[in-house]
Design a protein around this motif. Structure first.
Motif, PDB file in Angstrom:
ATOM      1  N   GLN A   1      29.005   7.448  53.561  1.00 37.79           N
ATOM      2  CA  GLN A   1      28.272   7.255  54.250  1.00 37.79           C
ATOM      3  C   GLN A   1      29.243   6.916  55.569  1.00 37.79           C
ATOM      4  OE1 GLN A   1      24.532   4.597  52.548  1.00 37.79           O
ATOM      5  NE2 GLN A   1      23.555   6.320  52.770  1.00 37.79           N
ATOM      6  N   LEU A   2      30.242   6.060  54.829  1.00 42.65           N
ATOM      7  CA  LEU A   2      31.295   5.257  55.307  1.00 42.65           C
ATOM      8  C   LEU A   2      32.384   7.130  56.227  1.00 42.65           C
ATOM      9  CD1 LEU A   2      32.663   2.538  53.512  1.00 42.65           C
ATOM     10  CD2 LEU A   2      30.881   2.559  55.518  1.00 42.65           C
ATOM     11  N   GLY A   3      31.843   7.503  55.993  1.00 39.56           N
ATOM     12  CA  GLY A   3      32.891   9.065  55.876  1.00 39.56           C
ATOM     13  C   GLY A   3      34.253   8.712  56.313  1.00 39.56           C
ATOM     14  N   THR A   4      34.863   8.564  54.549  1.00 39.54           N
ATOM     15  CA  THR A   4      35.741   8.753  54.153  1.00 39.54           C
ATOM     16  C   THR A   4      36.475   8.856  53.239  1.00 39.54           C
ATOM     17  OG1 THR A   4      35.316   7.310  52.139  1.00 39.54           O
ATOM     18  CG2 THR A   4      35.768   5.626  53.854  1.00 39.54           C
ATOM     19  N   GLY A   5      35.424   9.870  52.427  1.00 42.42           N
ATOM     20  CA  GLY A   5      35.954  11.241  52.105  1.00 42.42           C
ATOM     21  C   GLY A   5      36.688  11.420  51.092  1.00 42.42           C
ATOM     22  N   LYS A   6      35.806  10.070  50.544  1.00 42.48           N
ATOM     23  CA  LYS A   6      36.370   9.381  49.057  1.00 42.48           C
ATOM     24  C   LYS A   6      34.836   8.720  48.956  1.00 42.48           C
ATOM     25  CE  LYS A   6      40.966  10.227  48.909  1.00 42.48           C
ATOM     26  NZ  LYS A   6      40.809  11.031  47.533  1.00 42.48           N
ATOM     27  N   ILE A   7      34.904   9.366  47.422  1.00 42.36           N
ATOM     28  CA  ILE A   7      33.588   9.364  47.305  1.00 42.36           C
ATOM     29  C   ILE A   7      33.776   7.925  45.305  1.00 42.36           C
ATOM     30  CG2 ILE A   7      30.874   9.944  46.355  1.00 42.36           C
ATOM     31  CD1 ILE A   7      32.072  12.050  48.203  1.00 42.36           C
ATOM     32  N   SER A   8      32.779   7.518  45.403  1.00 40.51           N
ATOM     33  CA  SER A   8      32.733   6.401  44.003  1.00 40.51           C
ATOM     34  C   SER A   8      31.861   6.965  42.785  1.00 40.51           C
ATOM     35  CB  SER A   8      32.326   4.600  44.224  1.00 40.51           C
ATOM     36  OG  SER A   8      31.432   4.704  42.735  1.00 40.51           O
ATOM     37  N   TYR A   9      32.524   8.078  41.755  1.00 39.71           N
ATOM     38  CA  TYR A   9      31.677   8.991  41.500  1.00 39.71           C
ATOM     39  C   TYR A   9      31.124   7.963  40.686  1.00 39.71           C
ATOM     40  CZ  TYR A   9      35.265   8.426  37.597  1.00 39.71           C
ATOM     41  OH  TYR A   9      36.861   8.037  37.408  1.00 39.71           O
TER      42      TYR A   9
ATOM     43  N   ILE B   1      26.778  14.885  49.640  1.00 37.27           N
ATOM     44  CA  ILE B   1      28.274  14.773  49.754  1.00 37.27           C
ATOM     45  C   ILE B   1      27.855  13.635  51.229  1.00 37.27           C
ATOM     46  CG2 ILE B   1      30.613  15.306  50.847  1.00 37.27           C
ATOM     47  CD1 ILE B   1      30.721  17.277  49.208  1.00 37.27           C
ATOM     48  N   SER B   2      27.454  14.022  51.846  1.00 32.00           N
ATOM     49  CA  SER B   2      26.667  13.208  53.228  1.00 32.00           C
ATOM     50  C   SER B   2      26.397  11.349  52.600  1.00 32.00           C
ATOM     51  CB  SER B   2      25.919  13.948  54.408  1.00 32.00           C
ATOM     52  OG  SER B   2      25.991  13.119  55.296  1.00 32.00           O
ATOM     53  N   ASP B   3      25.292  11.988  51.664  1.00 30.56           N
ATOM     54  CA  ASP B   3      24.532  10.963  51.457  1.00 30.56           C
ATOM     55  C   ASP B   3      25.700   9.456  50.993  1.00 30.56           C
ATOM     56  OD1 ASP B   3      22.576  12.385  52.473  1.00 30.56           O
ATOM     57  OD2 ASP B   3      21.501  12.507  51.221  1.00 30.56           O
ATOM     58  N   ALA B   4      26.390  10.173  49.806  1.00 27.25           N
ATOM     59  CA  ALA B   4      27.385   9.966  49.003  1.00 27.25           C
ATOM     60  C   ALA B   4      28.330   9.444  49.872  1.00 27.25           C
ATOM     61  CB  ALA B   4      28.142  10.347  48.289  1.00 27.25           C
TER      62      ALA B   4
ATOM     63  N   SER C   1      36.536  14.044  48.944  1.00 24.61           N
ATOM     64  CA  SER C   1      34.513  14.880  48.848  1.00 24.61           C
ATOM     65  C   SER C   1      35.235  16.373  49.087  1.00 24.61           C
ATOM     66  CB  SER C   1      34.184  14.740  50.009  1.00 24.61           C
ATOM     67  OG  SER C   1      35.360  14.907  51.054  1.00 24.61           O
ATOM     68  N   SER C   2      36.015  17.067  49.523  1.00 26.14           N
ATOM     69  CA  SER C   2      36.199  18.433  49.156  1.00 26.14           C
ATOM     70  C   SER C   2      36.616  19.007  48.119  1.00 26.14           C
ATOM     71  CB  SER C   2      37.850  18.737  49.847  1.00 26.14           C
ATOM     72  OG  SER C   2      38.735  17.917  49.529  1.00 26.14           O
ATOM     73  N   GLN C   3      37.336  18.570  47.206  1.00 23.05           N
ATOM     74  CA  GLN C   3      36.386  18.335  45.671  1.00 23.05           C
ATOM     75  C   GLN C   3      35.706  18.491  44.934  1.00 23.05           C
ATOM     76  OE1 GLN C   3      39.009  16.174  42.388  1.00 23.05           O
ATOM     77  NE2 GLN C   3      39.517  17.522  41.104  1.00 23.05           N
ATOM     78  N   LEU C   4      34.433  17.690  45.181  1.00 21.41           N
ATOM     79  CA  LEU C   4      33.797  17.144  45.095  1.00 21.41           C
ATOM     80  C   LEU C   4      32.735  18.103  45.691  1.00 21.41           C
ATOM     81  CD1 LEU C   4      31.220  15.775  43.474  1.00 21.41           C
ATOM     82  CD2 LEU C   4      30.670  15.007  45.901  1.00 21.41           C
ATOM     83  N   ARG C   5      32.722  18.733  46.537  1.00 21.07           N
ATOM     84  CA  ARG C   5      32.186  20.567  47.419  1.00 21.07           C
ATOM     85  C   ARG C   5      32.258  21.459  46.105  1.00 21.07           C
ATOM     86  NH1 ARG C   5      31.789  24.371  50.931  1.00 21.07           N
ATOM     87  NH2 ARG C   5      30.117  24.233  51.955  1.00 21.07           N
ATOM     88  N   GLU C   6      33.242  21.737  46.609  1.00 21.69           N
ATOM     89  CA  GLU C   6      34.089  22.853  45.342  1.00 21.69           C
ATOM     90  C   GLU C   6      33.380  22.550  43.908  1.00 21.69           C
ATOM     91  OE1 GLU C   6      37.868  25.104  43.815  1.00 21.69           O
ATOM     92  OE2 GLU C   6      38.338  23.612  45.009  1.00 21.69           O
ATOM     93  N   ILE C   7      33.091  21.443  43.651  1.00 19.12           N
ATOM     94  CA  ILE C   7      32.821  21.696  42.304  1.00 19.12           C
ATOM     95  C   ILE C   7      31.447  21.970  42.391  1.00 19.12           C
ATOM     96  CG2 ILE C   7      32.433  19.909  39.789  1.00 19.12           C
ATOM     97  CD1 ILE C   7      35.053  18.292  41.414  1.00 19.12           C
ATOM     98  N   LEU C   8      31.088  20.657  42.793  1.00 19.89           N
ATOM     99  CA  LEU C   8      29.366  21.513  43.770  1.00 19.89           C
ATOM    100  C   LEU C   8      28.613  23.061  43.364  1.00 19.89           C
ATOM    101  CD1 LEU C   8      28.300  18.411  45.274  1.00 19.89           C
ATOM    102  CD2 LEU C   8      27.899  18.170  42.076  1.00 19.89           C
ATOM    103  N   THR C   9      29.812  23.217  44.282  1.00 25.09           N
ATOM    104  CA  THR C   9      29.404  24.850  44.458  1.00 25.09           C
ATOM    105  C   THR C   9      29.839  25.809  43.823  1.00 25.09           C
ATOM    106  OG1 THR C   9      31.431  24.684  46.481  1.00 25.09           O
ATOM    107  CG2 THR C   9      28.905  24.073  47.240  1.00 25.09           C
ATOM    108  N   THR C  10      30.583  25.797  42.527  1.00 25.63           N
ATOM    109  CA  THR C  10      31.241  26.267  41.872  1.00 25.63           C
ATOM    110  C   THR C  10      31.054  26.303  40.235  1.00 25.63           C
ATOM    111  OG1 THR C  10      33.177  25.799  41.815  1.00 25.63           O
ATOM    112  CG2 THR C  10      32.625  27.351  43.285  1.00 25.63           C
ATOM    113  N   LEU C  11      30.835  25.374  40.191  1.00 26.98           N
ATOM    114  CA  LEU C  11      30.174  24.619  38.608  1.00 26.98           C
ATOM    115  C   LEU C  11      29.576  25.196  38.229  1.00 26.98           C
ATOM    116  CD1 LEU C  11      33.888  22.662  38.115  1.00 26.98           C
ATOM    117  CD2 LEU C  11      33.541  25.220  37.619  1.00 26.98           C
ATOM    118  N   GLY C  12      28.989  25.268  37.089  1.00 25.64           N
ATOM    119  CA  GLY C  12      27.898  24.843  36.339  1.00 25.64           C
ATOM    120  C   GLY C  12      26.047  25.599  37.149  1.00 25.64           C
ATOM    121  N   ASP C  13      25.968  24.666  36.773  1.00 27.90           N
ATOM    122  CA  ASP C  13      24.346  25.119  37.296  1.00 27.90           C
ATOM    123  C   ASP C  13      24.670  24.179  39.039  1.00 27.90           C
ATOM    124  OD1 ASP C  13      22.867  26.256  35.984  1.00 27.90           O
ATOM    125  OD2 ASP C  13      22.274  24.091  34.926  1.00 27.90           O
TER     126      ASP C  13
END
Length: 156
Positions: A136-144, A131-134, A108-120
């Protein structure tokens, strides 16, 4: 999963979903949205338009510069976006590049960085909400793959 690449045959459910997203930004309840909201509404409908693509399309649907996009014009743009490529495949490939171990998940931390810095990029608040929606179990891992399906086709 719906076939979004055939926009002439959008299901009633798809049309309802797209209309709901459009209407949520029709603050004056006049059947139109502001051009400044066009990208957000397209993204809410599962599309991944670039800012350049949006700017070019605004010139077509709002040639007089009033800052308004009517529902029918929005629907035409949405259909153009749908046939311009499979966003599901494009998104999956983008996320796979960050999945060095091939687990099908992204931190989730890597996803946040990607979403806030790359492309649009998204704002930090938008990224946190996604990320919170994705996660929901709070594991910090998101199935992309699941994330991409949600982004493209909406929640199950």
């Amino acid at each position: 999963m719906p076939d979004l690449l055939n926009p002439e045959e959008l299901s009633d459910e798809q049309m309802s979903t797209f209309r709901r997203h459009f209407d949520s930004f029709d603050f004056r309840k006049e059947g139109s949205i502001l051009t400044t909201d066009l990208g957000t509404v397209l993204r809410a409908c599962g599309q991944v338009p670039t800012e350049a693509w949006i700017r070019e399309r605004i010139k077509v649907v709002d040639p007089d510069g009033k800052g308004i996009v009517e529902w029918e014009a929005f629907l035409r743009l949405l259909k153009q976006s749908l046939v311009s490529g499979n966003p599901d495949d494009e998104l999956l490939e983008s996320f796979r590049r960050f999945d060095q171990l091939g687990t099908g998940q992204i931190d989730s931390s890597q996803l946040r960085e990607i979403l806030t810095t790359l492309g649009d990029s998204l704002s930090p608040e938008e990224a946190d909400e996604l990320i919170s929606d994705a996660d929901q179990l709070g594991t910090g891992k998101i199935s992309y793959e699941s994330l991409c399906r949600t982004l493209v086709y909406g929640p199950d």
